[in-house]
Design a protein around this motif. Structure first.
Motif, PDB file in Angstrom:
ATOM      1  N   ILE A   1      -1.609   8.561 -25.545  1.00 40.49           N
ATOM      2  CA  ILE A   1      -2.766   7.906 -24.934  1.00 40.49           C
ATOM      3  C   ILE A   1      -2.849   8.365 -23.478  1.00 40.49           C
ATOM      4  O   ILE A   1      -1.832   8.667 -22.860  1.00 40.49           O
ATOM      5  N   TYR A   2      -4.038   8.448 -23.002  1.00 41.69           N
ATOM      6  CA  TYR A   2      -4.287   8.785 -21.606  1.00 41.69           C
ATOM      7  C   TYR A   2      -4.982   7.605 -20.965  1.00 41.69           C
ATOM      8  O   TYR A   2      -5.570   6.769 -21.641  1.00 41.69           O
ATOM      9  N   ALA A   3      -4.905   7.553 -19.659  1.00 39.18           N
ATOM     10  CA  ALA A   3      -5.533   6.446 -18.944  1.00 39.18           C
ATOM     11  C   ALA A   3      -6.047   6.936 -17.603  1.00 39.18           C
ATOM     12  O   ALA A   3      -5.691   8.014 -17.134  1.00 39.18           O
ATOM     13  N   SER A   4      -6.883   6.113 -17.004  1.00 40.92           N
ATOM     14  CA  SER A   4      -7.378   6.415 -15.668  1.00 40.92           C
ATOM     15  C   SER A   4      -7.262   5.169 -14.810  1.00 40.92           C
ATOM     16  O   SER A   4      -7.331   4.048 -15.300  1.00 40.92           O
ATOM     17  N   LEU A   5      -7.042   5.400 -13.524  1.00 41.33           N
ATOM     18  CA  LEU A   5      -6.990   4.323 -12.544  1.00 41.33           C
ATOM     19  C   LEU A   5      -8.186   4.454 -11.613  1.00 41.33           C
ATOM     20  O   LEU A   5      -8.483   5.549 -11.131  1.00 41.33           O
ATOM     21  N   HIS A   6      -8.848   3.345 -11.399  1.00 43.26           N
ATOM     22  CA  HIS A   6     -10.032   3.301 -10.538  1.00 43.26           C
ATOM     23  C   HIS A   6      -9.770   2.276  -9.443  1.00 43.26           C
ATOM     24  O   HIS A   6      -9.364   1.153  -9.734  1.00 43.26           O
ATOM     25  N   ILE A   7      -9.987   2.648  -8.208  1.00 40.52           N
ATOM     26  CA  ILE A   7      -9.797   1.735  -7.079  1.00 40.52           C
ATOM     27  C   ILE A   7     -11.173   1.207  -6.672  1.00 40.52           C
ATOM     28  O   ILE A   7     -12.091   1.987  -6.401  1.00 40.52           O
ATOM     29  N   ALA A   8     -11.298  -0.123  -6.642  1.00 35.89           N
ATOM     30  CA  ALA A   8     -12.581  -0.724  -6.284  1.00 35.89           C
ATOM     31  C   ALA A   8     -12.368  -2.165  -5.822  1.00 35.89           C
ATOM     32  O   ALA A   8     -11.400  -2.810  -6.227  1.00 35.89           O
ATOM     33  N   PRO A   9     -13.270  -2.683  -5.001  1.00 36.04           N
ATOM     34  CA  PRO A   9     -13.148  -4.061  -4.532  1.00 36.04           C
ATOM     35  C   PRO A   9     -13.532  -5.099  -5.591  1.00 36.04           C
ATOM     36  O   PRO A   9     -13.144  -6.248  -5.509  1.00 36.04           O
ATOM     37  N   SER A  10     -14.288  -4.679  -6.620  1.00 35.97           N
ATOM     38  CA  SER A  10     -14.679  -5.600  -7.690  1.00 35.97           C
ATOM     39  C   SER A  10     -14.988  -4.788  -8.948  1.00 35.97           C
ATOM     40  O   SER A  10     -15.237  -3.581  -8.881  1.00 35.97           O
ATOM     41  N   ARG A  11     -14.975  -5.453 -10.079  1.00 30.53           N
ATOM     42  CA  ARG A  11     -15.271  -4.778 -11.343  1.00 30.53           C
ATOM     43  C   ARG A  11     -16.676  -4.158 -11.319  1.00 30.53           C
ATOM     44  O   ARG A  11     -16.902  -3.075 -11.845  1.00 30.53           O
TER      45      ARG A  11
ATOM     46  N   MET B   1     -11.835  -5.406   3.307  1.00 32.34           N
ATOM     47  CA  MET B   1     -12.120  -5.859   1.957  1.00 32.34           C
ATOM     48  C   MET B   1     -10.968  -5.443   1.044  1.00 32.34           C
ATOM     49  O   MET B   1     -10.502  -4.314   1.085  1.00 32.34           O
ATOM     50  N   LYS B   2     -10.500  -6.358   0.228  1.00 31.04           N
ATOM     51  CA  LYS B   2      -9.388  -6.104  -0.680  1.00 31.04           C
ATOM     52  C   LYS B   2      -9.819  -5.159  -1.799  1.00 31.04           C
ATOM     53  O   LYS B   2     -10.914  -5.263  -2.326  1.00 31.04           O
ATOM     54  N   LYS B   3      -8.927  -4.246  -2.141  1.00 37.76           N
ATOM     55  CA  LYS B   3      -9.190  -3.304  -3.230  1.00 37.76           C
ATOM     56  C   LYS B   3      -8.274  -3.641  -4.396  1.00 37.76           C
ATOM     57  O   LYS B   3      -7.143  -4.092  -4.204  1.00 37.76           O
ATOM     58  N   PHE B   4      -8.757  -3.422  -5.596  1.00 32.53           N
ATOM     59  CA  PHE B   4      -7.984  -3.638  -6.812  1.00 32.53           C
ATOM     60  C   PHE B   4      -7.834  -2.324  -7.557  1.00 32.53           C
ATOM     61  O   PHE B   4      -8.607  -1.388  -7.360  1.00 32.53           O
ATOM     62  N   TRP B   5      -6.846  -2.283  -8.423  1.00 34.98           N
ATOM     63  CA  TRP B   5      -6.596  -1.123  -9.282  1.00 34.98           C
ATOM     64  C   TRP B   5      -7.064  -1.496 -10.682  1.00 34.98           C
ATOM     65  O   TRP B   5      -6.611  -2.489 -11.241  1.00 34.98           O
TER      66      TRP B   5
ATOM     67  N   THR C   1      -3.426  -5.918  -8.877  1.00 33.93           N
ATOM     68  CA  THR C   1      -3.430  -5.945  -7.412  1.00 33.93           C
ATOM     69  C   THR C   1      -2.568  -4.839  -6.833  1.00 33.93           C
ATOM     70  O   THR C   1      -2.691  -4.528  -5.649  1.00 33.93           O
ATOM     71  N   GLN C   2      -1.686  -4.238  -7.664  1.00 34.04           N
ATOM     72  CA  GLN C   2      -0.825  -3.166  -7.189  1.00 34.04           C
ATOM     73  C   GLN C   2      -0.845  -1.996  -8.163  1.00 34.04           C
ATOM     74  O   GLN C   2      -0.859  -2.188  -9.384  1.00 34.04           O
ATOM     75  N   LYS C   3      -0.800  -0.813  -7.611  1.00 25.96           N
ATOM     76  CA  LYS C   3      -0.783   0.405  -8.425  1.00 25.96           C
ATOM     77  C   LYS C   3       0.426   0.420  -9.362  1.00 25.96           C
ATOM     78  O   LYS C   3       0.307   0.784 -10.536  1.00 25.96           O
ATOM     79  N   ALA C   4       1.579   0.010  -8.869  1.00 24.96           N
ATOM     80  CA  ALA C   4       2.809   0.020  -9.671  1.00 24.96           C
ATOM     81  C   ALA C   4       2.680  -0.851 -10.916  1.00 24.96           C
ATOM     82  O   ALA C   4       3.202  -0.500 -11.977  1.00 24.96           O
ATOM     83  N   ASP C   5       2.002  -1.974 -10.798  1.00 19.50           N
ATOM     84  CA  ASP C   5       1.816  -2.858 -11.950  1.00 19.50           C
ATOM     85  C   ASP C   5       0.920  -2.209 -13.004  1.00 19.50           C
ATOM     86  O   ASP C   5       1.169  -2.336 -14.204  1.00 19.50           O
ATOM     87  N   ALA C   6      -0.103  -1.517 -12.563  1.00 16.62           N
ATOM     88  CA  ALA C   6      -1.002  -0.818 -13.489  1.00 16.62           C
ATOM     89  C   ALA C   6      -0.255   0.298 -14.212  1.00 16.62           C
ATOM     90  O   ALA C   6      -0.398   0.471 -15.431  1.00 16.62           O
ATOM     91  N   ILE C   7       0.572   1.034 -13.472  1.00 18.91           N
ATOM     92  CA  ILE C   7       1.345   2.119 -14.082  1.00 18.91           C
ATOM     93  C   ILE C   7       2.362   1.553 -15.067  1.00 18.91           C
ATOM     94  O   ILE C   7       2.570   2.114 -16.153  1.00 18.91           O
ATOM     95  N   ALA C   8       2.987   0.431 -14.737  1.00 19.52           N
ATOM     96  CA  ALA C   8       3.946  -0.201 -15.648  1.00 19.52           C
ATOM     97  C   ALA C   8       3.281  -0.620 -16.950  1.00 19.52           C
ATOM     98  O   ALA C   8       3.864  -0.461 -18.032  1.00 19.52           O
ATOM     99  N   GLU C   9       2.077  -1.147 -16.879  1.00 21.89           N
ATOM    100  CA  GLU C   9       1.345  -1.537 -18.095  1.00 21.89           C
ATOM    101  C   GLU C   9       1.008  -0.309 -18.934  1.00 21.89           C
ATOM    102  O   GLU C   9       1.142  -0.319 -20.165  1.00 21.89           O
ATOM    103  N   PHE C  10       0.584   0.764 -18.277  1.00 23.35           N
ATOM    104  CA  PHE C  10       0.312   2.002 -19.011  1.00 23.35           C
ATOM    105  C   PHE C  10       1.593   2.501 -19.688  1.00 23.35           C
ATOM    106  O   PHE C  10       1.577   2.889 -20.852  1.00 23.35           O
ATOM    107  N   ARG C  11       2.701   2.497 -18.957  1.00 21.69           N
ATOM    108  CA  ARG C  11       3.979   2.958 -19.502  1.00 21.69           C
ATOM    109  C   ARG C  11       4.355   2.147 -20.748  1.00 21.69           C
ATOM    110  O   ARG C  11       4.780   2.699 -21.750  1.00 21.69           O
ATOM    111  N   ARG C  12       4.182   0.841 -20.684  1.00 22.94           N
ATOM    112  CA  ARG C  12       4.514  -0.029 -21.816  1.00 22.94           C
ATOM    113  C   ARG C  12       3.728   0.369 -23.061  1.00 22.94           C
ATOM    114  O   ARG C  12       4.287   0.547 -24.134  1.00 22.94           O
ATOM    115  N   VAL C  13       2.424   0.538 -22.912  1.00 25.34           N
ATOM    116  CA  VAL C  13       1.562   0.897 -24.039  1.00 25.34           C
ATOM    117  C   VAL C  13       1.860   2.313 -24.522  1.00 25.34           C
ATOM    118  O   VAL C  13       1.980   2.560 -25.726  1.00 25.34           O
TER     119      VAL C  13
END
Length: 78
Positions: free
Chosen positions: A44-54, A1-5, A21-33
């Motif tokens: 600002i702080y953020a959290s990453l959650h790994i899950a197959p669906s929202r 089963m595919k996992k999302f960030w 779909t990739q951890k690096a993309d999520a981190i890049a978005e956080f870095r931008r903000v």
């Protein structure tokens, strides 16, 4: 089963978390903000959650993100 960030920033609810779909993309978005807010001396702080669906994202994060004083993103496994 595919996992999302799922990226949850600041006071975002789980339902408002951004999906990547990739951890690096999520981190890049956080870095931008975070870098934009740092220009105004705001942090600002953020959290990453790994899950197959929202629907399966849980409150407890897999990673916590922050921007350190030198402008690098710090990723800590929760």
């Amino acid at each position: 089963m595919k996992k999302f960030w799922y990226l949850r920033m600041g006071d975002d609810t789980l339902e408002e978390a951004l999906r990547f779909t990739q951890k690096a993309d999520a981190i890049a978005e956080f870095r931008r903000v975070a870098e934009e807010l740092a220009q105004y001396d705001q942090a600002i702080y953020a959290s990453l959650h790994i899950a197959p669906s929202r629907a399966e994202v849980v409150e407890y994060p897999d990673f916590v993100l922050s921007l350190n004083e030198s402008g690098r993103v710090v990723t800590e496994q929760a």
